[in-house]
Design a protein around this motif. Structure first.
Motif, PDB file in Angstrom:
ATOM      1  N   THR A  60      11.129  12.956 -11.195  1.00 49.78           N
ATOM      2  CA  THR A  60      10.570  12.278 -10.017  1.00 49.78           C
ATOM      3  C   THR A  60       9.403  13.082  -9.476  1.00 49.78           C
ATOM      4  O   THR A  60       9.510  14.305  -9.293  1.00 49.78           O
ATOM      5  CB  THR A  60      11.653  12.114  -8.935  1.00 49.78           C
ATOM      6  OG1 THR A  60      12.742  11.402  -9.505  1.00 49.78           O
ATOM      7  CG2 THR A  60      11.131  11.347  -7.728  1.00 49.78           C
ATOM      8  N   GLN A  62       6.477  12.537  -6.348  1.00 46.11           N
ATOM      9  CA  GLN A  62       6.056  11.714  -5.205  1.00 46.11           C
ATOM     10  C   GLN A  62       6.927  10.447  -5.131  1.00 46.11           C
ATOM     11  O   GLN A  62       8.129  10.543  -5.027  1.00 46.11           O
ATOM     12  CB  GLN A  62       4.563  11.399  -5.302  1.00 46.11           C
ATOM     13  CG  GLN A  62       3.710  12.675  -5.219  1.00 46.11           C
ATOM     14  CD  GLN A  62       2.249  12.427  -5.458  1.00 46.11           C
ATOM     15  OE1 GLN A  62       1.709  11.376  -5.128  1.00 46.11           O
ATOM     16  NE2 GLN A  62       1.581  13.410  -6.030  1.00 46.11           N
ATOM     17  N   HIS A  63       6.317   9.271  -5.255  1.00 45.10           N
ATOM     18  CA  HIS A  63       7.092   8.040  -5.115  1.00 45.10           C
ATOM     19  C   HIS A  63       7.404   7.410  -6.479  1.00 45.10           C
ATOM     20  O   HIS A  63       7.758   6.250  -6.563  1.00 45.10           O
ATOM     21  CB  HIS A  63       6.321   7.047  -4.234  1.00 45.10           C
ATOM     22  CG  HIS A  63       4.971   6.695  -4.799  1.00 45.10           C
ATOM     23  ND1 HIS A  63       3.911   7.579  -4.794  1.00 45.10           N
ATOM     24  CD2 HIS A  63       4.529   5.583  -5.413  1.00 45.10           C
ATOM     25  CE1 HIS A  63       2.863   7.005  -5.375  1.00 45.10           C
ATOM     26  NE2 HIS A  63       3.216   5.796  -5.765  1.00 45.10           N
ATOM     27  N   SER A  85       8.100   3.297  -5.973  1.00 45.18           N
ATOM     28  CA  SER A  85       8.428   2.826  -4.618  1.00 45.18           C
ATOM     29  C   SER A  85       7.182   2.193  -4.011  1.00 45.18           C
ATOM     30  O   SER A  85       6.087   2.750  -4.125  1.00 45.18           O
ATOM     31  CB  SER A  85       8.869   3.990  -3.739  1.00 45.18           C
ATOM     32  OG  SER A  85       9.919   4.652  -4.369  1.00 45.18           O
ATOM     33  N   SER A  87       4.455   1.187  -1.364  1.00 40.00           N
ATOM     34  CA  SER A  87       3.893   1.704  -0.116  1.00 40.00           C
ATOM     35  C   SER A  87       2.669   0.841   0.177  1.00 40.00           C
ATOM     36  O   SER A  87       1.771   0.731  -0.654  1.00 40.00           O
ATOM     37  CB  SER A  87       3.507   3.175  -0.269  1.00 40.00           C
ATOM     38  OG  SER A  87       2.697   3.343  -1.394  1.00 40.00           O
ATOM     39  N   VAL A 139      11.247  -1.342  -4.693  1.00 37.07           N
ATOM     40  CA  VAL A 139      11.034  -0.478  -5.863  1.00 37.07           C
ATOM     41  C   VAL A 139      10.676  -1.356  -7.062  1.00 37.07           C
ATOM     42  O   VAL A 139      11.409  -2.289  -7.392  1.00 37.07           O
ATOM     43  CB  VAL A 139      12.305   0.358  -6.167  1.00 37.07           C
ATOM     44  CG1 VAL A 139      12.108   1.181  -7.424  1.00 37.07           C
ATOM     45  CG2 VAL A 139      12.633   1.261  -4.994  1.00 37.07           C
TER      46      VAL A 139
END
Lengths: 173, 146
Positions: A60, A62-63, A85, A87, A139
């Motif tokens: 993983t 950041q996102h 994810s 944003s 997601v």
């Protein structure tokens, strides 16, 4: 003393060649092989040849999370998953994700399908780029289904929105 | 992978595996062992053929498997040690009516196996009637009556 050394001697033999030293050695090798087979079974369950905890790599940054198999078998199905994810982008437009796969890496695989389909594909900088819309505060899961075509070590540097994800597989014959 | 390498690798792997299993493993084949063998055959076929179901590939593999077997047979007849390593050696498990327990244990033979062989071949019913029982290379038990 090992059990093999204690076997009974035979006083008078019919005319046959028993070759006891060879027999003893065979029993010892057999014992070692059983241990090897047992160990291999444990390692197979753990994923030494793919599909197990030691084979699965989850990284993983950041996102973005990337999941792939460290060990795979030639021509078997390999799934590489990317979780992004959402944003919200500036100006309220939907966020986008660009996944880049190096072409030399991809040439080692037969890419069967990408789920979901990207809205745009582009080739440049010796890589292929897939672009996706990322739904807000959700997601996005992108799965790449492929089949390794060769054997041995395969390395490549995937990028997700410019974030590098070094990927390393070992492909068994 | 080249069909020649594929064929030789599978041949040698099975040879080693069945040698490790021991002589008695396939001598007393149960219904389940038979089913297991069929499954092994099916898996081996897939490993041998891969995704190439052409008649050429099948013929190549047949030639490779038979060729490997012939080469190995020639080598075994030329080098006796190799023959003993691959095929194993006979082992006496009963001498003058006395079961040799440690030998029997090591080779996975029990008294009932020996008495069964004695009954089937010579109609013998007692261990004392057996001069020698020999576990042969193919896993069968041969009996020499007293």
């Amino acid at each position: 003393m090992a059990e093999e050394e204690n076997i009974e001697p035979v006083r008078s033999t019919p005319s046959l060649h028993e070759a006891l030293p060879l027999q003893r050695m065979a029993w010892k090798i057999q014992k070692v092989c059983w241990v090897v087979i047992g160990t291999l079974m444990v390692l197979i369950a753990l994923g030494l040849f793919g599909n197990g905890p030691i084979s699965k790599v989850r990284e993983t940054k950041q996102h973005v999370t990337m999941e792939y198999e460290r060990f795979a078998r030639s021509r078997s199905a390999v799934v590489t998953s990317v979780y992004i994810s959402g944003s919200p982008a500036e100006g309220g437009s939907p966020a986008q994700a660009t996944i880049g796969i190096p072409l030399p890496y991809l040439s080692e695989f037969e890419l069967e399908t990408v789920v979901p389909e990207s809205y745009e594909t582009e080739i440049g900088n010796n890589a292929i780029y897939y672009r996706f819309d990322v739904p807000d505060s959700a997601v996005l899961t992108v799965r790449f289904f492929s089949h390794p075509q060769n054997q041995g070590s395969v390395k490549g540097n995937w990028t997700v929105n410019g974030i590098p994800f070094p990927v390393h597989h070992f492909i068994y014959p | 992978m080249n069909p020649l390498i594929r064929g030789i690798v599978v041949y040698l792997f099975l040879l080693v595996l069945f040698r490790i299993l021991g002589k008695r493993s396939l001598a007393q084949i149960t219904t389940f062992d038979f089913v297991l063998l069929l499954i092994i055959g099916e898996v081996t076929q897939q490993a041998l053929l891969g995704e190439d179901y052409s008649i050429t590939n099948a013929l190549i593999l047949i030639v490779v498997l038979i060729g490997t077997d012939v080469v190995l047979s020639k080598l075994k007849s030329r080098f006796k040690l190799l023959d003993r390593i691959i095929e194993g050696v006979p082992l006496i498990v009963v001498e003058n009516g006395k079961p040799l327990r440690r030998r029997m244990k090591k080779s996975g033979v029990d008294e009932s196996d020996i008495l069964e062989a004695a009954r089937l071949r010579f109609g013998l019913s007692k261990m004392e009637q057996i001069k020698y029982a020999i576990l042969e290379r193919d896993g069968e038990i041969s009996i020499i009556p007293s």
